[in-house]
Design a protein around this motif. Structure first.
Motif, PDB file in Angstrom:
ATOM      1  N   LYS A 198      17.236  52.685 -11.232  1.00 25.87           N
ATOM      2  CA  LYS A 198      16.679  51.349 -11.383  1.00 25.87           C
ATOM      3  C   LYS A 198      17.620  50.281 -10.866  1.00 25.87           C
ATOM      4  N   SER A 199      18.920  50.458 -11.054  1.00 27.96           N
ATOM      5  CA  SER A 199      19.882  49.467 -10.575  1.00 27.96           C
ATOM      6  C   SER A 199      19.778  49.282  -9.067  1.00 27.96           C
ATOM      7  N   ALA A 200      19.571  50.377  -8.340  1.00 25.79           N
ATOM      8  CA  ALA A 200      19.444  50.281  -6.886  1.00 25.79           C
ATOM      9  C   ALA A 200      18.207  49.493  -6.497  1.00 25.79           C
ATOM     10  N   LEU A 201      17.106  49.692  -7.218  1.00 25.64           N
ATOM     11  CA  LEU A 201      15.879  48.958  -6.930  1.00 25.64           C
ATOM     12  C   LEU A 201      16.045  47.479  -7.263  1.00 25.64           C
ATOM     13  N   VAL A 202      16.605  47.183  -8.413  1.00 22.61           N
ATOM     14  CA  VAL A 202      16.836  45.799  -8.815  1.00 22.61           C
ATOM     15  C   VAL A 202      17.749  45.100  -7.816  1.00 22.61           C
ATOM     16  N   GLU A 203      18.772  45.806  -7.378  1.00 26.54           N
ATOM     17  CA  GLU A 203      19.719  45.227  -6.438  1.00 26.54           C
ATOM     18  C   GLU A 203      19.048  44.926  -5.110  1.00 26.54           C
ATOM     19  N   ARG A 204      18.180  45.831  -4.642  1.00 28.15           N
ATOM     20  CA  ARG A 204      17.489  45.591  -3.378  1.00 28.15           C
ATOM     21  C   ARG A 204      16.593  44.361  -3.478  1.00 28.15           C
ATOM     22  N   VAL A 205      15.905  44.206  -4.608  1.00 28.25           N
ATOM     23  CA  VAL A 205      15.066  43.028  -4.803  1.00 28.25           C
ATOM     24  C   VAL A 205      15.923  41.766  -4.794  1.00 28.25           C
ATOM     25  N   ALA A 206      17.049  41.811  -5.478  1.00 33.72           N
ATOM     26  CA  ALA A 206      17.938  40.648  -5.532  1.00 33.72           C
ATOM     27  C   ALA A 206      18.445  40.283  -4.144  1.00 33.72           C
ATOM     28  N   ILE A 207      18.810  41.277  -3.347  1.00 25.60           N
ATOM     29  CA  ILE A 207      19.286  41.023  -1.983  1.00 25.60           C
ATOM     30  C   ILE A 207      18.185  40.344  -1.171  1.00 25.60           C
ATOM     31  N   ASP A 208      16.964  40.854  -1.285  1.00 28.65           N
ATOM     32  CA  ASP A 208      15.854  40.272  -0.539  1.00 28.65           C
ATOM     33  C   ASP A 208      15.622  38.820  -0.955  1.00 28.65           C
ATOM     34  N   VAL A 209      15.674  38.543  -2.255  1.00 30.11           N
ATOM     35  CA  VAL A 209      15.456  37.184  -2.740  1.00 30.11           C
ATOM     36  C   VAL A 209      16.522  36.235  -2.191  1.00 30.11           C
ATOM     37  N   MET A 210      17.775  36.652  -2.240  1.00 26.34           N
ATOM     38  CA  MET A 210      18.848  35.780  -1.760  1.00 26.34           C
ATOM     39  C   MET A 210      18.779  35.598  -0.245  1.00 26.34           C
ATOM     40  N   THR A 211      18.437  36.660   0.485  1.00 23.60           N
ATOM     41  CA  THR A 211      18.311  36.564   1.934  1.00 23.60           C
ATOM     42  C   THR A 211      17.168  35.629   2.312  1.00 23.60           C
ATOM     43  N   GLU A 212      16.069  35.724   1.595  1.00 21.12           N
ATOM     44  CA  GLU A 212      14.932  34.835   1.851  1.00 21.12           C
ATOM     45  C   GLU A 212      15.284  33.381   1.555  1.00 21.12           C
ATOM     46  N   THR A 213      16.100  33.151   0.532  1.00 21.40           N
ATOM     47  CA  THR A 213      16.511  31.781   0.214  1.00 21.40           C
ATOM     48  C   THR A 213      17.393  31.217   1.321  1.00 21.40           C
ATOM     49  N   SER A 214      18.296  32.027   1.861  1.00 22.78           N
ATOM     50  CA  SER A 214      19.108  31.579   2.993  1.00 22.78           C
ATOM     51  C   SER A 214      18.225  31.215   4.183  1.00 22.78           C
ATOM     52  N   ALA A 215      17.192  32.017   4.434  1.00 28.78           N
ATOM     53  CA  ALA A 215      16.272  31.721   5.536  1.00 28.78           C
ATOM     54  C   ALA A 215      15.498  30.437   5.277  1.00 28.78           C
ATOM     55  N   GLU A 216      15.139  30.199   4.027  1.00 31.16           N
ATOM     56  CA  GLU A 216      14.421  28.971   3.680  1.00 31.16           C
ATOM     57  C   GLU A 216      15.303  27.742   3.886  1.00 31.16           C
ATOM     58  N   ILE A 217      16.590  27.844   3.614  1.00 24.91           N
ATOM     59  CA  ILE A 217      17.512  26.735   3.873  1.00 24.91           C
ATOM     60  C   ILE A 217      17.515  26.392   5.356  1.00 24.91           C
ATOM     61  N   GLU A 218      17.602  27.406   6.192  1.00 28.16           N
ATOM     62  CA  GLU A 218      17.614  27.185   7.640  1.00 28.16           C
ATOM     63  C   GLU A 218      16.314  26.521   8.096  1.00 28.16           C
ATOM     64  N   ARG A 219      15.171  27.013   7.586  1.00 24.07           N
ATOM     65  CA  ARG A 219      13.882  26.429   7.971  1.00 24.07           C
ATOM     66  C   ARG A 219      13.760  24.987   7.493  1.00 24.07           C
ATOM     67  N   ALA A 220      14.169  24.741   6.261  1.00 25.86           N
ATOM     68  CA  ALA A 220      14.034  23.397   5.697  1.00 25.86           C
ATOM     69  C   ALA A 220      14.851  22.383   6.486  1.00 25.86           C
ATOM     70  N   LEU A 221      16.082  22.738   6.848  1.00 29.19           N
ATOM     71  CA  LEU A 221      16.919  21.814   7.607  1.00 29.19           C
ATOM     72  C   LEU A 221      16.335  21.554   8.994  1.00 29.19           C
ATOM     73  N   ALA A 222      15.644  22.541   9.559  1.00 26.50           N
ATOM     74  CA  ALA A 222      15.055  22.382  10.892  1.00 26.50           C
ATOM     75  C   ALA A 222      13.739  21.614  10.853  1.00 26.50           C
ATOM     76  N   GLU A 223      12.994  21.740   9.753  1.00 27.18           N
ATOM     77  CA  GLU A 223      11.626  21.216   9.718  1.00 27.18           C
ATOM     78  C   GLU A 223      11.469  19.892   8.992  1.00 27.18           C
ATOM     79  N   GLU A 224      12.323  19.605   8.029  1.00 23.83           N
ATOM     80  CA  GLU A 224      12.129  18.397   7.217  1.00 23.83           C
ATOM     81  C   GLU A 224      12.696  17.169   7.919  1.00 23.83           C
ATOM     82  N   PRO A 225      12.118  15.997   7.654  1.00 27.55           N
ATOM     83  CA  PRO A 225      12.524  14.788   8.369  1.00 27.55           C
ATOM     84  C   PRO A 225      13.907  14.270   8.013  1.00 27.55           C
ATOM     85  N   ASP A 226      14.399  14.601   6.845  1.00 26.11           N
ATOM     86  CA  ASP A 226      15.745  14.158   6.470  1.00 26.11           C
ATOM     87  C   ASP A 226      16.369  15.177   5.535  1.00 26.11           C
TER      88      ASP A 226
END
Length: 220
Positions: free
Chosen positions: A61-89
């Motif tokens: 279970k720890s391996a599964l939980v860890e994989r989910v956590a990695i995906d969540v954090m990676t997606e958040t990093s991608a959202e930061i990049e998108r937000a800085l590129a797309e938002e007006p300020d």
């Protein structure tokens, strides 16, 4: 090597890749509904896959939980990049990311169980470190543009976001529960606007404070 990567980095068959996607998608839904303490048997039941299939890709279970956590954090990093590129300020980008992270937090998706029994792997720690760097860049941009008060830092923000309440499951008879996370975040964002009326105590949170928080709350 991630939990879903076979020994020797051999390419996975298409059906195996689809099973992994199904397991991770289902696990996220289960953890969001029930929290990280739910049994892996519930993930198997909802996915329609056998326990053997899950354990073939995620040995515990720890391996599964860890994989989910990695995906969540990676997606958040991608959202930061998108937000800085797309938002007006930068302030708009900052609030967009804060809302996304608050939603993740309120859905019990971040980051791992406090009852973990194994040390976190290097991929999880790398994803966490990368996310902190990306968040720090977001904070700096918002501060330089005058939207975010100057006396807060990335460590303050992560600790604040972890105070957002988890979502209360809907009561089918009473209707949806109050949006506690949204209300909490609204007050938080208002207090983060520059210049800020309240003088904050010194010193500010630092990496040591954050590391101690994660060790005691989440086990890494």
């Amino acid at each position: 090597m991630s939990p879903s990567t076979p020994p020797g980095d051999r390419p996975l068959r298409a059906d195996a890749r689809e099973n992994i996607r199904l397991i991770l998608r289902t696990a996220r839904e289960v953890f969001a509904d029930r929290g990280y303490e739910v049994s892996i048997e519930e993930v198997a039941r909802r996915s329609g896959l056998g326990m053997g299939t899950i354990y073939r890709h995620f040995p515990n279970k720890s391996a599964l939980v860890e994989r989910v956590a990695i995906d969540v954090m990676t997606e958040t990093s991608a959202e930061i990049e998108r937000a800085l590129a797309e938002e007006p300020d930068p302030w708009a980008a900052f609030t967009r990311v804060m809302r996304q992270m608050a939603q993740v937090r309120s859905s019990q998706m971040f980051p791992v169980s406090r009852r973990r029994t194994t040390e976190p792997g290097p991929e999880l720690m790398a994803a966490r470190a990368a996310l902190l760097v990306d968040l720090d860049g977001l904070v700096t941009r918002a501060q330089d543009a005058g939207g975010l008060r100057k006396d807060v830092n990335v460590f303050d923000l992560v600790l604040m976001l972890n105070s957002i309440p988890a979502r209360i499951p809907d009561d089918e008879t009473a209707g949806p529960s109050a949006d506690l996370a949204g209300r909490h975040l609204g007050v938080l964002l208002d207090g983060l606007r520059s210049p800020g009326e309240e003088t904050l105590p010194a010193p500010a949170a630092d990496r040591r404070d954050l590391d101690q928080f994660f060790r005691t709350r989440f086990g890494f």
